[in-house]
Motif scaffolding. Structure first.
Motif, PDB file in Angstrom:
ATOM      1  N   PRO A  38       0.806  -1.183   0.022  1.00  0.00           N
ATOM      2  CA  PRO A  38      -0.037   0.079   0.187  1.00  0.00           C
ATOM      3  C   PRO A  38       1.033   1.194   0.173  1.00  0.00           C
ATOM      4  O   PRO A  38       1.871   1.129   0.294  1.00  0.00           O
ATOM      5  N   GLN A  39       0.224   2.563  -0.367  1.00  0.00           N
ATOM      6  CA  GLN A  39       0.989   3.621  -0.399  1.00  0.00           C
ATOM      7  C   GLN A  39       1.065   4.151   1.114  1.00  0.00           C
ATOM      8  O   GLN A  39       2.106   4.847   1.479  1.00  0.00           O
ATOM      9  N   GLU A  40      -0.002   3.913   2.130  1.00  0.00           N
ATOM     10  CA  GLU A  40       0.105   4.282   3.371  1.00  0.00           C
ATOM     11  C   GLU A  40      -0.958   3.434   4.159  1.00  0.00           C
ATOM     12  O   GLU A  40      -1.684   2.875   3.579  1.00  0.00           O
ATOM     13  N   MET A  41      -0.738   3.541   5.455  1.00  0.00           N
ATOM     14  CA  MET A  41      -1.508   2.906   6.420  1.00  0.00           C
ATOM     15  C   MET A  41      -1.474   3.576   7.936  1.00  0.00           C
ATOM     16  O   MET A  41      -0.540   3.544   8.240  1.00  0.00           O
ATOM     17  N   ASP A  42      -2.695   4.232   8.307  1.00  0.00           N
ATOM     18  CA  ASP A  42      -2.811   4.582   9.472  1.00  0.00           C
ATOM     19  C   ASP A  42      -1.603   5.473   9.972  1.00  0.00           C
ATOM     20  O   ASP A  42      -1.021   5.464  10.974  1.00  0.00           O
ATOM     21  N   GLY A  43      -1.354   6.611   8.876  1.00  0.00           N
ATOM     22  CA  GLY A  43      -0.348   7.572   9.273  1.00  0.00           C
ATOM     23  C   GLY A  43       1.121   6.772   8.505  1.00  0.00           C
ATOM     24  O   GLY A  43       1.894   7.859   8.566  1.00  0.00           O
ATOM     25  N   TRP A  44       1.465   5.744   8.572  1.00  0.00           N
ATOM     26  CA  TRP A  44       2.605   5.287   7.939  1.00  0.00           C
ATOM     27  C   TRP A  44       2.765   5.368   6.384  1.00  0.00           C
ATOM     28  O   TRP A  44       1.793   5.187   5.570  1.00  0.00           O
ATOM     29  N   VAL A  45       3.708   5.986   6.016  1.00  0.00           N
ATOM     30  CA  VAL A  45       4.188   6.185   4.624  1.00  0.00           C
ATOM     31  C   VAL A  45       4.828   4.910   3.969  1.00  0.00           C
ATOM     32  O   VAL A  45       5.848   4.934   4.691  1.00  0.00           O
ATOM     33  N   PHE A  46       4.662   4.411   2.970  1.00  0.00           N
ATOM     34  CA  PHE A  46       5.521   3.227   2.288  1.00  0.00           C
ATOM     35  C   PHE A  46       6.145   3.641   1.117  1.00  0.00           C
ATOM     36  O   PHE A  46       5.709   4.408   0.109  1.00  0.00           O
ATOM     37  N   GLU A  47       7.513   3.773   1.182  1.00  0.00           N
ATOM     38  CA  GLU A  47       8.392   4.030   0.223  1.00  0.00           C
ATOM     39  C   GLU A  47       9.025   2.936  -0.455  1.00  0.00           C
ATOM     40  O   GLU A  47       9.896   2.220   0.442  1.00  0.00           O
ATOM     41  N   GLY A  48       8.983   2.541  -1.560  1.00  0.00           N
ATOM     42  CA  GLY A  48       9.306   1.194  -2.181  1.00  0.00           C
ATOM     43  C   GLY A  48      10.861   1.341  -2.183  1.00  0.00           C
ATOM     44  O   GLY A  48      11.607   2.194  -2.257  1.00  0.00           O
ATOM     45  N   GLN A  49      11.551   0.143  -1.808  1.00  0.00           N
ATOM     46  CA  GLN A  49      13.046  -0.147  -1.909  1.00  0.00           C
ATOM     47  C   GLN A  49      13.433  -1.053  -2.756  1.00  0.00           C
ATOM     48  O   GLN A  49      12.550  -2.271  -2.710  1.00  0.00           O
ATOM     49  N   PRO A  50      14.381  -1.199  -3.532  1.00  0.00           N
ATOM     50  CA  PRO A  50      14.821  -2.589  -4.314  1.00  0.00           C
ATOM     51  C   PRO A  50      15.722  -3.422  -3.450  1.00  0.00           C
ATOM     52  O   PRO A  50      16.285  -3.317  -2.210  1.00  0.00           O
ATOM     53  N   ALA A  51      15.603  -4.714  -4.061  1.00  0.00           N
ATOM     54  CA  ALA A  51      16.228  -5.765  -3.251  1.00  0.00           C
ATOM     55  C   ALA A  51      17.640  -5.489  -3.494  1.00  0.00           C
ATOM     56  O   ALA A  51      18.070  -4.744  -4.460  1.00  0.00           O
ATOM     57  N   SER A  52      18.413  -5.997  -2.555  1.00  0.00           N
ATOM     58  CA  SER A  52      19.869  -5.710  -2.559  1.00  0.00           C
ATOM     59  C   SER A  52      20.650  -6.626  -3.582  1.00  0.00           C
ATOM     60  O   SER A  52      19.917  -7.620  -3.942  1.00  0.00           O
ATOM     61  N   GLU A  53      21.644  -6.412  -3.885  1.00  0.00           N
ATOM     62  CA  GLU A  53      22.528  -7.137  -4.905  1.00  0.00           C
ATOM     63  C   GLU A  53      22.757  -8.431  -4.361  1.00  0.00           C
ATOM     64  O   GLU A  53      22.562  -9.432  -5.157  1.00  0.00           O
ATOM     65  N   ALA A  54      22.990  -8.660  -3.073  1.00  0.00           N
ATOM     66  CA  ALA A  54      23.492  -9.758  -2.556  1.00  0.00           C
ATOM     67  C   ALA A  54      22.055 -10.754  -2.800  1.00  0.00           C
ATOM     68  O   ALA A  54      22.194 -11.998  -3.169  1.00  0.00           O
ATOM     69  N   GLU A  55      20.951 -10.373  -2.365  1.00  0.00           N
ATOM     70  CA  GLU A  55      19.700 -10.980  -2.544  1.00  0.00           C
ATOM     71  C   GLU A  55      19.415 -11.655  -3.887  1.00  0.00           C
ATOM     72  O   GLU A  55      19.228 -12.586  -4.133  1.00  0.00           O
ATOM     73  N   ILE A  56      19.827 -10.396  -4.827  1.00  0.00           N
ATOM     74  CA  ILE A  56      19.359 -10.891  -6.259  1.00  0.00           C
ATOM     75  C   ILE A  56      20.253 -11.996  -6.804  1.00  0.00           C
ATOM     76  O   ILE A  56      20.132 -12.618  -7.557  1.00  0.00           O
ATOM     77  N   LYS A  57      21.782 -11.858  -6.267  1.00  0.00           N
ATOM     78  CA  LYS A  57      22.748 -12.844  -6.662  1.00  0.00           C
ATOM     79  C   LYS A  57      22.438 -14.167  -6.181  1.00  0.00           C
ATOM     80  O   LYS A  57      22.603 -15.018  -6.753  1.00  0.00           O
ATOM     81  N   THR A  58      21.961 -14.255  -4.873  1.00  0.00           N
ATOM     82  CA  THR A  58      21.927 -15.280  -4.080  1.00  0.00           C
ATOM     83  C   THR A  58      20.832 -16.379  -4.301  1.00  0.00           C
ATOM     84  O   THR A  58      20.897 -17.329  -4.335  1.00  0.00           O
ATOM     85  N   LEU A  59      19.484 -15.490  -4.578  1.00  0.00           N
ATOM     86  CA  LEU A  59      18.122 -16.341  -4.508  1.00  0.00           C
ATOM     87  C   LEU A  59      17.891 -16.598  -6.136  1.00  0.00           C
ATOM     88  O   LEU A  59      18.596 -16.020  -7.045  1.00  0.00           O
ATOM     89  N   ALA A  60      17.139 -17.548  -6.383  1.00  0.00           N
ATOM     90  CA  ALA A  60      16.770 -17.951  -7.765  1.00  0.00           C
ATOM     91  C   ALA A  60      16.314 -16.834  -8.478  1.00  0.00           C
ATOM     92  O   ALA A  60      15.516 -15.792  -7.889  1.00  0.00           O
ATOM     93  N   PRO A  61      16.364 -16.908  -9.837  1.00  0.00           N
ATOM     94  CA  PRO A  61      16.088 -15.596 -10.657  1.00  0.00           C
ATOM     95  C   PRO A  61      14.713 -15.343 -10.352  1.00  0.00           C
ATOM     96  O   PRO A  61      14.184 -14.053 -11.137  1.00  0.00           O
ATOM     97  N   ASP A  62      13.528 -16.380 -10.393  1.00  0.00           N
ATOM     98  CA  ASP A  62      12.474 -15.866 -10.555  1.00  0.00           C
ATOM     99  C   ASP A  62      11.762 -15.669  -9.127  1.00  0.00           C
ATOM    100  O   ASP A  62      10.481 -15.556  -8.799  1.00  0.00           O
ATOM    101  N   THR A  63      12.629 -15.304  -8.038  1.00  0.00           N
ATOM    102  CA  THR A  63      12.292 -14.986  -6.730  1.00  0.00           C
ATOM    103  C   THR A  63      11.661 -13.489  -6.867  1.00  0.00           C
ATOM    104  O   THR A  63      12.219 -12.654  -7.909  1.00  0.00           O
ATOM    105  N   GLN A  64      10.563 -13.188  -6.223  1.00  0.00           N
ATOM    106  CA  GLN A  64       9.912 -11.763  -6.386  1.00  0.00           C
ATOM    107  C   GLN A  64      10.273 -11.220  -4.829  1.00  0.00           C
ATOM    108  O   GLN A  64      10.061 -11.681  -3.835  1.00  0.00           O
ATOM    109  N   PHE A  65      10.207  -9.873  -5.200  1.00  0.00           N
ATOM    110  CA  PHE A  65      10.720  -8.940  -3.884  1.00  0.00           C
ATOM    111  C   PHE A  65       9.716  -7.771  -3.908  1.00  0.00           C
ATOM    112  O   PHE A  65       9.258  -7.305  -4.644  1.00  0.00           O
TER     113      PHE A  65
END
Length: 245
Positions: A38-65
């Motif tokens: 969601p974009q927000e929830m009960d005053g909380w603002v959600f700011e999207g972040q990318p997966a880390s390079e280590a996660e992308i390299k370590t986990l299977a390529p079809d893993t979703q984040f």
């Protein structure tokens, strides 16, 4: 007659290794978790972040984040920079791909690789307003981050952290990686269900924040904020009609 002590480890070892030989089914049962944040929830603002390079390299390529920095101002409080003080929560949802063994791991395994020294582990049951209960795992850790301001030596900043996590399958929830693995094996063998699992983690720092004035919030305050956040988030982010076990 009492079974020899080596029987249980042998059985578990054989059961866990057997997952690699389980038959695949045609259709994949999707996780009950909603990956779009969601974009927000009960005053909380959600700011999207990318997966880390280590996660992308370590986990299977079809893993979703789905990852986000969630923040909410604390009314009437000013930080050392003269700006409104904020509560910050790191949110992460990792959804397994076709090869679940290379898609998700228990946080106790991956957090130390990210610099966390885990000092405490316990289970916690959250009561939701929809009448459901959510079993979670609670971790206490100290995160060491290299101080990039210091150029001539290795200096680390320390952050006290609280983390809650759980796993979401197609129609099951679990807060235990081994139990989740056994449930997945059972569902494949007995129900013909090849399902995608996701694990949800939320992390919040407490105590003194390096580089800022004041003592920050207490562990008890961080606990209460995390539980309230995760309770509300889980109520809206999980398809509870789909959860039957």
């Amino acid at each position: 007659m009492k079974a020899p002590p080596w029987i249980l480890p042998l059985f578990l070892g054989g059961a866990l290794s057997a997952i690699y030989f389980l038959p695949k089914v045609g259709a994949v049962a999707q996780s009950a978790v909603e990956m779009k944040l969601p974009q927000e929830m009960d005053g909380w603002v959600f700011e999207g972040q990318p997966a880390s390079e280590a996660e992308i390299k370590t986990l299977a390529p079809d893993t979703q984040f789905s990852k986000g920095l969630c923040y909410r101002e604390r009314p009437g409080e000013i930080n050392s920079y003269g700006n409104p003080a904020q509560d910050n929560i790191q949110l992460s949802i990792v959804l397994s791909g076709a090869d679940i063994n290379n898609s998700i791991h228990r946080p106790e395994r991956c957090m130390p690789a990210q610099g966390h020294n885990i000092t405490g582990t316990s289970s916690s049951v959250l009561k939701l307003s929809n009448g459901r209960e959510l079993e979670t795992k609670r971790l206490v850790s100290v995160l060491g981050k290299k101080d990039l301001r210091v150029q001539d030596r290795e200096t680390y900043l320390k952050y006290n952290c609280l983390t809650y996590y759980f796993f979401v399958g197609h129609d099951r929830l679990s807060n235990d990686h081994l139990k989740r693995t056994l449930l997945d094996m059972q569902d494949r063998l007995l129900r013909g269900m090849d399902q995608r699992w996701a694990y949800v983690t939320v992390t919040m720092s407490y105590g003194k924040i390096p580089g800022e004035d004041g003592e920050g919030i207490s562990q008890e305050e961080a606990d209460a904020k995390l539980v309230k956040f995760l309770t509300e988030f889980s109520e809206g982010q999980i398809n509870w009609k789909q959860i039957t076990h």
